[in-house]
Design an enzyme around this catalytic site. Structure first.
Site, mmCIF file in Angstrom:
data_model
loop_
_atom_site.group_PDB
_atom_site.id
_atom_site.type_symbol
_atom_site.label_atom_id
_atom_site.label_comp_id
_atom_site.label_asym_id
_atom_site.label_seq_id
_atom_site.Cartn_x
_atom_site.Cartn_y
_atom_site.Cartn_z
ATOM 1 N N HIS A 254 3.214 3.584 12.748
ATOM 2 C CA HIS A 254 2.506 4.778 12.883
ATOM 3 C C HIS A 254 2.712 5.993 13.623
ATOM 4 O O HIS A 254 2.180 6.634 14.335
ATOM 5 C CB HIS A 254 1.166 4.234 13.489
ATOM 6 N N HIS B 177 0.723 -1.190 -0.071
ATOM 7 C CA HIS B 177 0.270 -0.167 0.142
ATOM 8 C C HIS B 177 0.882 1.103 -0.113
ATOM 9 O O HIS B 177 1.963 1.256 0.506
ATOM 10 C CB HIS B 177 -1.107 0.099 1.211
ATOM 11 N N GLU C 149 -5.332 1.882 2.745
ATOM 12 C CA GLU C 149 -5.109 0.780 3.278
ATOM 13 C C GLU C 149 -5.274 0.880 4.970
ATOM 14 O O GLU C 149 -6.066 0.511 5.697
ATOM 15 C CB GLU C 149 -3.689 0.289 3.300
ATOM 16 N N GLU C 150 -4.834 2.326 5.218
ATOM 17 C CA GLU C 150 -4.941 2.643 6.779
ATOM 18 C C GLU C 150 -6.297 3.094 7.314
ATOM 19 O O GLU C 150 -6.466 3.143 8.481
ATOM 20 C CB GLU C 150 -3.811 4.014 7.035
ATOM 21 N N ASP D 68 6.106 2.068 7.014
ATOM 22 C CA ASP D 68 4.858 1.533 6.613
ATOM 23 C C ASP D 68 4.097 2.380 5.579
ATOM 24 O O ASP D 68 3.353 3.053 6.089
ATOM 25 C CB ASP D 68 3.940 1.283 7.855
#
Lengths: 342, 346
Positions: free
Chosen positions: A311, A65, A200-201, A172
């Site tokens: 994150h 992603h 995605e998140e 990420d």
């Protein structure tokens, strides 16, 4: 070896969920010469079709992603401060005091001076509603010149390497993007489809429609996953560890993975002298959650790079895990595409 | 605003944890060499730096002080896994630490991250921020590697790059009190080469954040006839009441308090009015929480004033000022010296 230079370039771009344009553009420019067909779908996923030497026995999709967690501007106060909501799973403990970038302008997430706080207030994370972004505007009018409601906000932090560790924002899943882009640039034994997903998140939304469109029989999701191998965290809570190879989970909060592919991954790792580990806690989730239930079902496996401080404005990965994840993904891809799925 | 901004950028790059101000001191010297080569420099054993201009035989000896140190942390140990234990050095706001990049000044500068437990492991305690002593710094090194590079006592500072914001506003690490240091340097630039009938000592003092130790001994040494301290104070922001703050961009904050000298304060105000510079009053009920508190009671007493640059988000990584406020503070100090030679004759 995986491409650290590309990783650095990808990590320097902003792509908060729903605003992945710069990352998509970079990947599209880079991969067009290597692809047979490349397209952007209605949601902004980048679909890359590439032929190999042979037709595959199993139609395989490999995804990573493009989006990252961040913030979005929801309101501008009379004083010219920006109120915001979080985009994706952000721990509100890491927001206070951070530098951010919004529409090309630097800003800071301000906190009340510690001198003016009493007792408990000093020990508590500040709620998102009580934080605001300061871009230096004197008032609302000046702020509105620079920023609009709905603008996404990314963290500001650098890319650096120290020993075998890489530290950067948005590892990420730019690490996954760099690995998948590396495969697109390589010689393939079989035809494969590569997908760089959006959103995605905020709920695996890009992968859902991409999998529908591509109609794979099998999928490999290349990700970053939480490593909590920190001082003060007990062995049972560490999930996975840096330096112990790519992570192939049997299950997470979004997916029970294909058992044969799970075992295949460990067998291929063993046969090729690669370290490989699994998740020792049922935590996190990724695009596999949307892909494995696409249409009539897709056999799915995930290869993840262990990453500390996921994150947050700066994550950390080990270079050898990143390299091994790319090697293992390539081995898995060739094996899966070369064997019938059923 | 360009001059003061350039000065700020130069001095904000250099670390100056309390008691370890060496690099910041070097940066100040380098700026002085460029903007005021006439100044006579002196280092002292406590880490203070002074720069002298003017007539050392004059009755009027002015001291302008700005503290050079910034809040920081210190390494107290290394764990089995190679992570660093920390203690605060000054009033650290622990809420900004988790997930923040830091610089560790070991054998060389190392970058690390203050560990934050991932949210899925916080067991519902996500609202609570641990004390600094229970946090760790991750250098990405093993214990053996870390022990090679880092020793207990090494300084740890939050890593923040200076950034230009809208208009004349900037954010940088340690603007408390590099803003004040920049004001002094800019004032030295304005005064350099001009004939002065008094003496002016610019004091870049050490260790303010842990108890004003630097200014205490430097003021004893300098023996000024009066002093003005330049520091930062709270600018209006969410959660800060108006009676405890000034407006950013609305001019310097002139302190008035029982512990400050009323004549110095009146003269600062009169000069602002004369020149048409914006200023705001900052009223405090006793002491000021700045170096003015210790300079004022040096030897037999020193009439002391206080000017503060309004600053938002004090003691966090997000400290922000408006360069206009700092520039006019420098001009005010320069005017103070040039008009009447700093004499307090009413």
């Amino acid at each position: 070896m995986a491409d650290l230079k590309l990783l650095e370039e990808l990590c320097s771009l902003y792509g908060v969920s729903g605003n992945e344009g710069p990352v998509r553009q970079k990947l599209c420019d880079l991969l067009t010469p290597f692809a047979d067909r490349i397209e952007t779908d209605a949601l902004g996923n980048l679909l890359v079709y590439k032929q190999g030497k042979q037709r595959p026995k199993t139609r395989l999709m490999i995804s990573a992603h493009m989006d990252e967690v961040g913030l979005i501007v929801t309101h501008i106060t009379d004083d010219g401060l920006l109120k915001f909501a979080t985009v994706g799973g952000i721990d509100n403990r890491i927001l206070c005091g951070k530098q951010v970038m919004v529409n090309g302008h630097y800003g800071v997430i301000g906190g009340k001076p510690v001198h003016l706080m009493k007792g408990e207030e000093r020990e508590k994370a500040v709620a998102v509603d009580d934080l605001s972004i300061d871009i230096g505007a004197m008032n609302r009018a000046q702020a509105e010149q620079a920023v609009s409601l709905g603008d996404t906000v990314g963290f500001v932090s650098g890319f650096d390497r120290f020993g075998n560790k890489v530290r950067a924002r948005a590892l990420d899943d730019r690490a996954g993007c760099a690995i998948v882009a590396g495969l697109v640039q390589s010689e393939l034994a079989y035809d494969m489809t590569f997908v760089f997903c959006v959103q995605e998140e905020i709920g695996l939304r890009g992968a859902r429609v991409a999998a529908y469109q591509v109609q794979p029989q099998a999928a490999i999701v290349v990700e970053c996953t939480t490593a909590a191998d920190l001082s003060g965290v007990g062995a049972g809570k560490q999930v996975c560890r840096l330096g112990e190879g790519p992570v192939v989970p049997f299950m997470d909060r979004s997916t029970i993975y294909d058992r044969e592919y799970y075992e295949l991954a460990f067998r291929l790792a063993r046969e090729n002298g690669l370290l490989c580990q699994t998740k020792q806690r049922i935590a996190g989730g990724n695009d596999a959650g949307a892909i494995h239930v696409s249409r009539g079902g897709v056999r799915t496996v995930s290869v993840s790079v262990p990453c500390r401080y996921l994150h947050s404005p700066m994550g950390m990965i080990a270079q050898e895990d990143f390299d091994a994840a790319q090697t293992l993904t390539a081995l898995l891809a060739e094996h899966i595409a070369g064997h019938p799925a059923v | 605003m360009q001059d003061i901004k350039e000065i700020l950028w130069e001095i904000c790059k250099a670390p100056g944890s309390p008691g370890q101000e060496g690099a910041a001191r070097q940066a100040v010297k380098a700026v002085l060499e460029k903007v005021c080569p006439q100044a006579v420099l002196n280092d002292d054993p406590m880490g203070n730096l002074t720069a002298f201009l003017g007539d050392k035989h004059s009755q009027n000896q002015l001291l302008f002080d700005a503290h050079l140190d910034q809040i920081g942390m210190v390494v107290t140990g290394i764990t089995e896994e190679g992570f660093l234990h920390l203690a605060p050095c000054g009033g650290v706001d622990r809420r900004v630490l988790p997930g923040s990049p830091v610089d560790v000044y070991g054998k060389e500068r190392l970058t690390g991250i203050v560990c934050c437990q991932p949210p899925h492991l916080s067991d519902g305690k996500a609202e609570k921020v641990e004390p600094v002593e229970e946090m760790y710094v991750d250098l990405g090194l093993s214990r053996a590697q870390a022990e090679e590079m880092v020793r207990p006592g090494d300084a740890v500072l939050l890593h923040v790059e200076p950034r230009q914001m809208l208009g004349a506003r900037v954010t940088a690490a340690g603007l408390d009190n590099r803003a004040g240091v920049a004001v002094l340097l800019r004032c030295a630039q304005l005064l350099g080469g001009k004939p002065l009938s008094c003496g002016v000592t610019f004091l870049f003092s050490s260790r303010e954040e842990i108890g004003c130790e630097g200014a205490r001994v430097a003021a004893y040494q300098v023996q000024p006839s009066q002093a003005v301290v330049v520091d930062v104070s709270f600018a209006r922001q969410p959660g800060v009441p108006p009676q405890k703050s000034g407006s950013m961009g609305a001019g310097m904050m002139i302190g008035t308090a029982p512990s400050l000298d009323a004549c110095v304060t009146s003269r600062l105000i009169a000069l602002c009015k004369e020149h048409g510079w914006d200023y705001q009053m900052e009223v405090m009920g006793g002491r000021t929480g700045t170096n003015a508190d210790v300079i004022g009671i040096t030897r037999a007493g020193v009439p002391t004033g206080l000017i503060s640059v309004p600053l938002r988000y004090m003691h966090t990584t997000a400290e922000t000022i408006d360069c206009k406020d700092a520039e006019y503070t420098a001009q005010l100090l320069a005017a103070y010296v040039q008009e009447k030679g700093g004499a307090l004759d009413g």
